[in-house]
Design an enzyme around this catalytic site. Structure first.
Site, short mmCIF file in Angstrom:
data_model
loop_
_atom_site.label_atom_id
_atom_site.label_comp_id
_atom_site.label_asym_id
_atom_site.label_seq_id
_atom_site.Cartn_x
_atom_site.Cartn_y
_atom_site.Cartn_z
N CYS A 66 0.20 0.22 15.24
CA CYS A 66 1.02 -0.95 14.95
C CYS A 66 0.31 -2.27 15.20
O CYS A 66 0.21 -3.10 14.29
CB CYS A 66 2.31 -0.88 15.73
SG CYS A 66 3.35 0.44 15.09
N ASP A 87 11.11 14.18 3.78
CA ASP A 87 9.69 13.84 3.87
C ASP A 87 8.97 14.52 2.71
O ASP A 87 9.38 15.60 2.27
CB ASP A 87 9.10 14.31 5.22
CG ASP A 87 7.85 13.54 5.60
OD1 ASP A 87 7.90 12.77 6.58
OD2 ASP A 87 6.82 13.68 4.90
N1 LIG Z 1 4.70 4.41 15.43
C1 LIG Z 1 5.25 3.39 16.03
O1 LIG Z 1 5.18 3.23 17.25
C2 LIG Z 1 6.03 2.38 15.25
C3 LIG Z 1 6.88 1.47 15.92
C4 LIG Z 1 7.60 0.54 15.18
C5 LIG Z 1 7.46 0.51 13.80
N2 LIG Z 1 6.62 1.38 13.17
C6 LIG Z 1 6.52 1.35 11.71
O2 LIG Z 1 7.31 2.41 11.19
C7 LIG Z 1 6.68 2.96 10.02
C8 LIG Z 1 6.45 4.44 10.22
O3 LIG Z 1 5.53 4.60 11.29
P1 LIG Z 1 5.23 6.04 11.90
O4 LIG Z 1 4.30 5.81 13.03
O5 LIG Z 1 6.51 6.76 12.14
O6 LIG Z 1 4.45 6.71 10.67
P2 LIG Z 1 4.01 8.23 10.49
O7 LIG Z 1 2.75 8.18 9.72
O8 LIG Z 1 4.07 8.95 11.80
O9 LIG Z 1 5.17 8.84 9.56
C9 LIG Z 1 5.37 8.47 8.24
C10 LIG Z 1 6.02 9.65 7.52
O10 LIG Z 1 6.40 9.24 6.21
C11 LIG Z 1 6.17 10.32 5.32
N3 LIG Z 1 6.13 9.82 3.95
C12 LIG Z 1 5.15 9.14 3.32
N4 LIG Z 1 5.52 8.84 2.06
C13 LIG Z 1 6.76 9.33 1.90
C14 LIG Z 1 7.69 9.32 0.82
N5 LIG Z 1 7.41 8.73 -0.34
N6 LIG Z 1 8.89 9.93 0.99
C15 LIG Z 1 9.19 10.54 2.17
N7 LIG Z 1 8.35 10.56 3.22
C16 LIG Z 1 7.16 9.96 3.09
C17 LIG Z 1 4.86 10.93 5.82
O11 LIG Z 1 4.67 12.24 5.34
C18 LIG Z 1 5.07 10.85 7.33
O12 LIG Z 1 5.69 12.03 7.81
C19 LIG Z 1 5.40 2.13 9.81
O13 LIG Z 1 5.69 1.10 8.91
C20 LIG Z 1 5.13 1.58 11.18
O14 LIG Z 1 4.43 0.37 11.13
C21 LIG Z 1 5.92 2.34 13.86
#
Ligand SMILES: NC(=O)c1ccc[n+]([C@@H]2O[C@H](COP(=O)([O-])OP(=O)(O)OC[C@H]3O[C@@H](n4cnc5c(N)ncnc54)[C@H](O)[C@@H]3O)[C@@H](O)[C@H]2O)c1
Length: 463
Positions: free
Chosen positions: A270, A34
């Site tokens: 989402c 991360d």
């Molecule tokens: N939250 C949900 O319920 C859910 C469910 C299904 C799909 N998704 C999808 O999954 C993806 C992630 O969602 P989330 O809720 O886990 O997001 P989040 O914001 O909780 O986590 C994203 C993480 O990515 C890190 N990050 C950003 N840029 C980065 C990089 N260049 N290199 C490494 N790390 C980096 C951030 O620091 C953060 O810790 C999104 O596209 C979302 O739409 C989310």
């Protein structure tokens, strides 16, 4: 247990941590990356920076095989499959912001034909992203890097279980080694028809279709919610009860009972962003997705309807005191993204209402978004002196409140059940006035009695 493939996970948010913990539980060594150094430091110290039931225990259980770093080199050295779980938030225009995804693509080192790396996209991205990334790889010195779309369907609050017991696993790929390797990783979760020990169906398809499955699934669920909310609003006009209506509808196996709970609108990161991203994706391709435009508008209006309900019962709102029970977009999470509470608190404040709120876990995140809100220390502290109480998030502890005590603590008597999760009779028996979403008094005996008493005049009221 046979040797399992090690993996990299890029992005350690809700999806990244559930993916890491889930695959570690299935036996893989996991290398998490991360860019947020504080987050990585906390995770190394065993502190999980999100509230997600069960995840802390699973990460602790597998702490020896889950590694955290801000540097991708360990992941690249030890793992072929790099699961991408970075955020894809909406831009100002409502399209998906792919900045973080592009950062990951750029950070993949040059690869010769002997390289065996693949990006496995868990982040939700617009249909066409995989094709675009594959073109970027082909046009640069990364042509050997493979690409797999593996959308995630987990729900916050039940992320660990959803990961380990999915309905289906979707793998979109070019039919190469990387797709095979991802299927192999998921094998234990697949049903016996796929030689697995679980029950999940496998949808192995092309990349664009996999991307579209995720967007279409979220858009359909959001449509179902906006549909039942519209039905609830009509129920209020015609004296029907939406809970009865949804029960009768949901027993039709073509419809099903899930996502038919009327309320004050869907939230979360989402639905909000994916519905908008799909609508704009269609628009950018020349197609006007009329239905989704309505789904979005209905949801926005639904969040605001509570204000009208309060106005109807309380009269002029300036100076009134309203308690909000719950701030997170749903129970069992601290996620505030797209939460109905954000709109509701802002609208009420704009009407001159004093808003006092309580959420058992989301306060810290809520404070960053609503620093001026008055935060209570408990539900009872929130309702003390309130003219009205609004249930915004159906946390179990709110459903178990002693409503007699609530009635004694409040200055007024109105309870707006924004999730149709409370029992109207219990509220009524405590001497409070229940107002749900699309509920008819005919189905709430205590309310009916109160209405009849009022209709009968002072004699009736005394009786
Ligand atoms: N939250 C949900 O319920 C859910 C469910 C299904 C799909 N998704 C999808 O999954 C993806 C992630 O969602 P989330 O809720 O886990 O997001 P989040 O914001 O909780 O986590 C994203 C993480 O990515 C890190 N990050 C950003 N840029 C980065 C990089 N260049 N290199 C490494 N790390 C980096 C951030 O620091 C953060 O810790 C999104 O596209 C979302 O739409 C989310």
């Amino acid at each position: 247990m046979p040797q399992r493939e090690p993996i990299g996970v890029i992005g350690t948010g809700y999806v990244g941590l559930a993916t890491a913990a889930g695959f570690a539980e299935l036996g893989s060594e996991v290398f998490c990356v991360d860019i947020d150094a504080d987050k990585i430091q906390s995770l190394r110290e065993g502190e999980v920076p999100i509230y997600e039931p069960g995840i802390e225990q699973l990460l602790a259980k597998h702490s020896t095989r889950i590694h955290f770093s801000t540097d991708a080199s360990n992941a690249l050295e030890h793992a072929r499959l790099l699961f991408v779980a970075v955020g894809t938030p909406p831009t100002h225009s409502g399209d998906a912001d792919l900045t973080a995804v592009h950062q990951v693509v750029d950070s993949i080192p040059a690869a010769d034909a002997s390289s065996r790396h693949a990006l496995v996209m868990k982040s939700t991205v617009p249909c066409g992203t995989g094709a675009s990334i594959t073109r970027t790889f082909a046009a640069t010195d990364k042509a050997a890097v493979a690409y797999v779309s593996c959308p995630e369907f987990l729900k916050e609050g039940t992320a660990v279980d959803d990961f380990l017991y999915p309905d289906r696993v979707v793998v979109g790929d070019a039919g190469d080694w990387a797709g095979d390797a991802v299927v192999e990783l998921y094998r234990p979760l697949l049903g016996p028809e796929h030689q697995g020990a679980g029950s999940a169906a496998l949808v192995r398809t092309d990349i664009a279709s996999a991307e579209m499955i995720k967007l279409a699934a979220n858009a359909f669920l959001a449509t179902k919610i906006s549909f039942i909310n519209e039905i609830a609003n009509v129920c209020e006009e015609v004296g029907a009860d939406v809970v009865e209506v949804a029960r009768g509808m949901g027993l039709d196996e073509r419809i099903g009972p899930k996502f038919l709970q009327a309320g004050i609108g869907y939230g979360g990161s989402c639905f909000t962003k994916d519905v908008s991203a799909l609508k704009l994706l269609a628009g950018n391709s020349g197609y006007h997705f009329l239905l989704l435009a309505a789904v979005i508008e209905v949801n926005e209006l639904q969040k605001r309807r509570v204000v009208a309900k309060l106005q109807r019962h309380l009269g002029a709102l300036p100076g009134k005191r309203v308690a909000l029970l719950g701030l997170a977009f749903k129970p069992h999470t601290d996620d505030m993204r797209g939460a109905a509470s954000l709109v509701l608190a802002a609208r009420l404040a704009a009407e001159g209402v004093h808003v006092r709120a309580f959420d058992p876990v989301a306060e810290e995140r809520a404070r960053t978004l609503m620093p001026d809100l008055d935060y209570a220390t408990s539900a009872m502290d929130a309702v003390a002196g309130a003219d009205a109480t609004v249930l915004v998030t159906e946390w179990p502890e709110f459903l178990a409140l002693d409503w007699g005590e609530v009635a004694a603590a409040m200055a007024g008597t109105l309870v707006v059940d924004g999730r149709n999760a409370l029992t109207a009779d219990v509220i009524g028996a405590a001497g409070l006035r229940y107002e749900g979403i699309g509920r008819a008094a005919a189905h709430q005996p205590a309310l009916r009695a109160a209405d009849e008493a009022m209709a009968a005049g002072p004699e009736g009221v005394r009786a």
